[in-house]
Design an enzyme around this catalytic site. Structure first.
Site, PDB file in Angstrom:
ATOM      1  N   ARG A 185       6.350 -11.923   3.469  1.00  9.36           N
ATOM      2  CA  ARG A 185       7.217 -10.716   3.017  1.00  9.36           C
ATOM      3  C   ARG A 185       8.548 -11.191   3.187  1.00  9.36           C
ATOM      4  NH1 ARG A 185       7.436  -4.378   4.760  1.00  9.36           N
ATOM      5  NH2 ARG A 185       5.794  -4.704   3.313  1.00  9.36           N
ATOM      6  N   HIS A 189       5.365  -5.769  -5.130  1.00  5.72           N
ATOM      7  CA  HIS A 189       4.693  -5.213  -3.891  1.00  5.72           C
ATOM      8  C   HIS A 189       3.000  -5.124  -4.195  1.00  5.72           C
ATOM      9  CE1 HIS A 189       3.594  -4.319   0.033  1.00  5.72           C
ATOM     10  NE2 HIS A 189       4.266  -3.142   0.427  1.00  5.72           N
ATOM     11  N   GLN A 206       0.371  -3.169  -2.184  1.00  9.78           N
ATOM     12  CA  GLN A 206       0.497  -1.876  -1.847  1.00  9.78           C
ATOM     13  C   GLN A 206      -0.145  -1.219  -3.122  1.00  9.78           C
ATOM     14  OE1 GLN A 206       2.154   0.113   0.487  1.00  9.78           O
ATOM     15  NE2 GLN A 206       0.977   1.642  -0.660  1.00  9.78           N
ATOM     16  N   ASP A 242       9.024   6.577  -3.854  1.00 11.35           N
ATOM     17  CA  ASP A 242       9.270   5.568  -2.711  1.00 11.35           C
ATOM     18  C   ASP A 242      10.789   5.805  -2.351  1.00 11.35           C
ATOM     19  OD1 ASP A 242       9.207   3.417  -1.032  1.00 11.35           O
ATOM     20  OD2 ASP A 242       9.318   2.079  -2.544  1.00 11.35           O
ATOM     21  N   CYS A 302       4.372   5.207  -0.557  1.00 16.25           N
ATOM     22  CA  CYS A 302       3.593   3.892   0.129  1.00 16.25           C
ATOM     23  C   CYS A 302       4.060   4.063   1.622  1.00 16.25           C
ATOM     24  CB  CYS A 302       4.583   2.687  -0.693  1.00 16.25           C
ATOM     25  SG  CYS A 302       6.200   2.847  -0.532  1.00 16.25           S
ATOM     26  N   ARG A 314      -4.594   0.250   2.781  1.00 12.64           N
ATOM     27  CA  ARG A 314      -3.993  -1.105   2.791  1.00 12.64           C
ATOM     28  C   ARG A 314      -4.982  -2.040   3.287  1.00 12.64           C
ATOM     29  NH1 ARG A 314       1.486  -1.741   2.536  1.00 12.64           N
ATOM     30  NH2 ARG A 314       0.915  -4.104   2.494  1.00 12.64           N
TER      31      ARG A 314
HETATM   32  N1   CP Z   1       3.883   0.264   2.627  1.00 16.24           N
HETATM   33  C1   CP Z   1       4.229  -0.935   3.495  1.00 16.24           C
HETATM   34  O1   CP Z   1       4.157  -1.780   3.039  1.00 16.24           O
HETATM   35  O2   CP Z   1       4.789  -0.510   4.796  1.00 16.24           O
HETATM   36  P1   CP Z   1       5.279  -1.542   5.616  1.00 16.24           P
HETATM   37  O3   CP Z   1       6.804  -1.778   5.293  1.00 16.24           O
HETATM   38  O4   CP Z   1       5.458  -0.780   6.976  1.00 16.24           O
HETATM   39  O5   CP Z   1       4.321  -2.833   5.978  1.00 16.24           O
HETATM   40  N1  NVA Z   2      10.396  -0.348  -1.851  1.00 15.78           N
HETATM   41  C1  NVA Z   2      10.456  -0.365  -0.336  1.00 15.78           C
HETATM   42  C2  NVA Z   2       9.097  -0.454   0.188  1.00 15.78           C
HETATM   43  C3  NVA Z   2       8.816  -0.639   1.692  1.00 15.78           C
HETATM   44  C4  NVA Z   2       7.439  -0.833   1.963  1.00 15.78           C
HETATM   45  C5  NVA Z   2      11.314  -1.658   0.334  1.00 15.78           C
HETATM   46  O1  NVA Z   2      11.243  -2.609  -0.514  1.00 15.78           O
HETATM   47  O2  NVA Z   2      12.126  -1.267   1.224  1.00 15.78           O
END
Ligand code: CP
Ligand code: NVA
Length: 296
Positions: A98, A125, A128, A215, A256, A284
């Site tokens: 990540r 992502h 997701q 989102d 999400c 997930r």
């Molecule tokens: N939706 C998602 O990726 O959640 P987190 O950022 O909590 O991992």
């Molecule tokens: N678009 C958001 C998603 C978080 C799961 C971000 O990147 O912060």
């Protein structure tokens, strides 16, 4: 396929296979699927669902997950990304990342032979999207659905739109002009069985949709743009609220998470009967277990 950096690193057939596997593992997991395998997880950003679902998933499959946070590794500061990647590959059966910069995820993938899974970058992502597509399948029984994306054309939006098109869904995206999905995602979706179209008006996008997805307006790493982005989304009427949803009386609602209640969505909608957000969050776990078993 060896890596999942983007959802369309999978073919439509292998995407379906991952979802089939996920559904089977949701019904029954024996713990003999990935005995003593290790997933190393490299996080530059915070996470609730991604970390916990991968770690729990590996345990349930008979394996193990190692968490490395920003204070542990010092990505690019303490040592170059490629050196971290090659060192971790000596211990791990797969690596989940990540990261802020998608190019860093590509660097990791370029320097290791083990599968690399994108657990969110600024661009994509895909994990997701797997959970979202599993959720649509459970709710709509595998039939093509019309899903309105309302809000930022961000990492989650791009992966969902491309993945949904791969499975034959129709996505209508309503975003402010400056925050669209972008040509790359639109062209990748264009060759798929379903479709992704862009619509100026959120109400038109939502009209008679089966589901409405949104989102956050300000993603992790975009904090400096907060005021400008909030103004664009508020002025354009991109909040998913009861008034907007009156254009689609039967529509279910996807998010999400984390949700910023009062910004992109209202508390009432998150907590309503329409909401699928907890099913998405749980999925997930199941979707990623399907992915891990397919990859490993
Ligand atoms: N939706 C998602 O990726 O959640 P987190 O950022 O909590 O991992
Ligand atoms: N678009 C958001 C998603 C978080 C799961 C971000 O990147 O912060």
């Amino acid at each position: 396929m060896t890596d999942l950096l983007e959802v369309d690193d999978l073919s439509p057939e292998s995407l379906r296979r991952v979802l089939d596997r996920a559904a089977a593992l949701k019904a029954e997991t024996t713990g003999d699927e990935l005995p003593r395998r290790t997933l190393t997880m490299l996080f530059e950003k915070p996470s609730t669902r991604t970390r916990t679902s991968f770690e729990t998933g590996m345990t349930q499959l008979g394996g193990h997950a190692v968490f490395l946070g920003p204070d542990d590794v010092g990505l690019g500061g303490r040592e170059p990304v490629r050196d971290i990647a090659r060192s971790l590959a000596g211990y791990a059966d797969a690596i989940m990342v990540r990261l802020f910069d998608h190019a860093d995820a590509e660097t990791v993938a370029d320097h290791v032979d083990v599968p690399v899974i994108n657990g969110l970058t600024d661009r994509a992502h895909p994990c997701q999207a797997l959970a979202d597509l599993l959720t649509l399948r459970e709710v709509f029984g595998g039939d093509p659905a019309t899903v309105a994306w309302v809000g930022d054309g961000n990492n989650v939006a791009r992966s969902f739109a491309v993945g949904a098109a791969m499975l034959g869904h129709e996505v209508r995206a309503a975003t402010p002009p400056a925050y669209g999905l972008g040509e790359d995602a639109l062209s990748r979706a264009a060759g798929q069985a379903g479709s992704v179209t862009t619509v100026d008006d959120p109400a038109a996008a939502v009209s008679d949709a089966d589901a409405v997805y949104t989102d956050v307006w300000v993603s992790m790493g975009e904090e400096d743009e907060r005021e400008t982005k909030l103004a664009a989304f508020e002025d354009g009427g991109y909040q998913v609220n009861e008034a907007l949803l009156s254009n689609a009386p039967g529509a279910r609602v996807l998010h999400c998470l984390p949700a910023h209640r009062g910004e992109e969505i209202t508390d009432a909608v998150v907590e309503s009967e329409r909401s699928l957000v907890w099913q998405q969050a749980e999925n997930r776990l199941h979707a990623q277990k399907g992915l891990l078993v397919e990859l490993l």
